[in-house]
Design a protein around this motif. Structure first.
Motif, PDB file in Angstrom:
ATOM      1  N   CYS A 187      47.487  40.812  38.754  1.00  0.00           N
ATOM      2  CA  CYS A 187      46.370  40.093  38.140  1.00  0.00           C
ATOM      3  C   CYS A 187      46.317  38.699  38.750  1.00  0.00           C
ATOM      4  N   PRO A 188      45.178  38.118  38.953  1.00  0.00           N
ATOM      5  CA  PRO A 188      43.830  38.600  38.670  1.00  0.00           C
ATOM      6  C   PRO A 188      43.182  39.293  39.856  1.00  0.00           C
ATOM      7  N   ILE A 189      43.957  39.568  40.908  1.00  0.00           N
ATOM      8  CA  ILE A 189      43.389  40.191  42.111  1.00  0.00           C
ATOM      9  C   ILE A 189      42.796  41.561  41.790  1.00  0.00           C
ATOM     10  N   ASN A 190      43.435  42.327  40.904  1.00  0.00           N
ATOM     11  CA  ASN A 190      42.918  43.657  40.576  1.00  0.00           C
ATOM     12  C   ASN A 190      41.552  43.561  39.891  1.00  0.00           C
ATOM     13  N   PHE A 191      41.350  42.551  39.046  1.00  0.00           N
ATOM     14  CA  PHE A 191      40.040  42.353  38.418  1.00  0.00           C
ATOM     15  C   PHE A 191      38.996  41.970  39.460  1.00  0.00           C
ATOM     16  N   VAL A 192      39.353  41.053  40.352  1.00  0.00           N
ATOM     17  CA  VAL A 192      38.422  40.596  41.388  1.00  0.00           C
ATOM     18  C   VAL A 192      38.011  41.770  42.280  1.00  0.00           C
ATOM     19  N   ARG A 193      38.959  42.586  42.697  1.00  0.00           N
ATOM     20  CA  ARG A 193      38.633  43.743  43.549  1.00  0.00           C
ATOM     21  C   ARG A 193      37.760  44.759  42.814  1.00  0.00           C
ATOM     22  N   THR A 194      38.034  44.958  41.532  1.00  0.00           N
ATOM     23  CA  THR A 194      37.218  45.879  40.740  1.00  0.00           C
ATOM     24  C   THR A 194      35.793  45.369  40.645  1.00  0.00           C
ATOM     25  N   LYS A 195      35.641  44.101  40.329  1.00  0.00           N
ATOM     26  CA  LYS A 195      34.314  43.516  40.188  1.00  0.00           C
ATOM     27  C   LYS A 195      33.548  43.556  41.516  1.00  0.00           C
ATOM     28  N   LEU A 196      34.214  43.231  42.618  1.00  0.00           N
ATOM     29  CA  LEU A 196      33.564  43.275  43.936  1.00  0.00           C
ATOM     30  C   LEU A 196      33.102  44.690  44.272  1.00  0.00           C
ATOM     31  N   ARG A 197      33.939  45.682  43.965  1.00  0.00           N
ATOM     32  CA  ARG A 197      33.569  47.078  44.259  1.00  0.00           C
ATOM     33  C   ARG A 197      32.375  47.504  43.410  1.00  0.00           C
ATOM     34  N   LEU A 198      32.373  47.117  42.136  1.00  0.00           N
ATOM     35  CA  LEU A 198      31.249  47.452  41.268  1.00  0.00           C
ATOM     36  C   LEU A 198      29.957  46.812  41.765  1.00  0.00           C
ATOM     37  N   GLU A 199      30.036  45.593  42.259  1.00  0.00           N
ATOM     38  CA  GLU A 199      28.843  44.903  42.764  1.00  0.00           C
ATOM     39  C   GLU A 199      28.286  45.569  44.011  1.00  0.00           C
ATOM     40  N   GLN A 200      29.117  46.313  44.748  1.00  0.00           N
ATOM     41  CA  GLN A 200      28.672  47.030  45.945  1.00  0.00           C
ATOM     42  C   GLN A 200      27.999  48.355  45.584  1.00  0.00           C
ATOM     43  N   MET A 201      28.210  48.809  44.359  1.00  0.00           N
ATOM     44  CA  MET A 201      27.704  50.115  43.932  1.00  0.00           C
ATOM     45  C   MET A 201      26.292  50.000  43.358  1.00  0.00           C
ATOM     46  N   SER A 202      25.602  51.100  43.330  1.00  0.00           N
ATOM     47  CA  SER A 202      24.250  51.149  42.751  1.00  0.00           C
ATOM     48  C   SER A 202      24.323  50.978  41.242  1.00  0.00           C
ATOM     49  N   PRO A 203      23.309  50.350  40.649  1.00  0.00           N
ATOM     50  CA  PRO A 203      23.263  50.247  39.191  1.00  0.00           C
ATOM     51  C   PRO A 203      23.380  51.631  38.551  1.00  0.00           C
ATOM     52  N   GLY A 204      24.188  51.710  37.502  1.00  0.00           N
ATOM     53  CA  GLY A 204      24.401  52.975  36.812  1.00  0.00           C
ATOM     54  C   GLY A 204      25.541  53.803  37.370  1.00  0.00           C
ATOM     55  N   SER A 205      26.127  53.392  38.498  1.00  0.00           N
ATOM     56  CA  SER A 205      27.227  54.142  39.112  1.00  0.00           C
ATOM     57  C   SER A 205      28.503  54.007  38.293  1.00  0.00           C
ATOM     58  N   LEU A 206      29.370  55.004  38.438  1.00  0.00           N
ATOM     59  CA  LEU A 206      30.636  55.050  37.710  1.00  0.00           C
ATOM     60  C   LEU A 206      31.797  54.899  38.681  1.00  0.00           C
ATOM     61  N   LEU A 207      32.691  53.961  38.381  1.00  0.00           N
ATOM     62  CA  LEU A 207      33.867  53.693  39.212  1.00  0.00           C
ATOM     63  C   LEU A 207      35.118  54.055  38.440  1.00  0.00           C
ATOM     64  N   GLU A 208      36.015  54.789  39.097  1.00  0.00           N
ATOM     65  CA  GLU A 208      37.331  55.064  38.528  1.00  0.00           C
ATOM     66  C   GLU A 208      38.321  54.097  39.164  1.00  0.00           C
ATOM     67  N   VAL A 209      39.051  53.373  38.319  1.00  0.00           N
ATOM     68  CA  VAL A 209      40.035  52.395  38.783  1.00  0.00           C
ATOM     69  C   VAL A 209      41.399  52.809  38.258  1.00  0.00           C
ATOM     70  N   TRP A 210      42.400  52.823  39.150  1.00  0.00           N
ATOM     71  CA  TRP A 210      43.769  53.095  38.747  1.00  0.00           C
ATOM     72  C   TRP A 210      44.492  51.770  38.598  1.00  0.00           C
TER      73      TRP A 210
END
Length: 94
Positions: free
Chosen positions: A29-52
């Motif tokens: 932390c907080p790198i895992n949150f930052v990477r998750t947020k960046l990946r979500l921002e690259q995805m289309s609205p409504g897309s679903l991301l699985e994070v481990w």
């Protein structure tokens, strides 16, 4: 895992519902949150991301931080030694 280019596909995902998968086991932390947020921002609205995520601070902090940013948490499942979080990118900004 390559720290520069984390996995983007769903090849080893635990959910077949996710549009993308991000393995952040071993990421602090907080790198895992930052990477998750960046990946979500690259995805289309409504897309679903699985994070481990690892147990402890990552699973305690990342879901709460995502909720505060307006992301929808769909599921949180304990796997063998890690947690699988399904988070959806909102279709529009609030």
């Amino acid at each position: 895992m390559n720290s520069i280019d984390p996995p983007q596909g769903t090849d080893n995902a635990t959910s077949n519902l996710a549009d993308a998968h991000l393995d952040l086991r071993g990421t602090p932390c907080p790198i895992n949150f930052v990477r998750t947020k960046l990946r979500l921002e690259q995805m289309s609205p409504g897309s679903l991301l699985e994070v481990w995520l690892d147990e402890g601070e990552p699973i305690e902090q990342v879901p709460d931080s995502l909720k505060m940013e307006g992301y929808e948490l769909e599921a949180l499942n304990e796997q063998d030694g890690f947690f699988s979080l399904l988070v959806r990118r909102p279709t529009k900004k609030s």
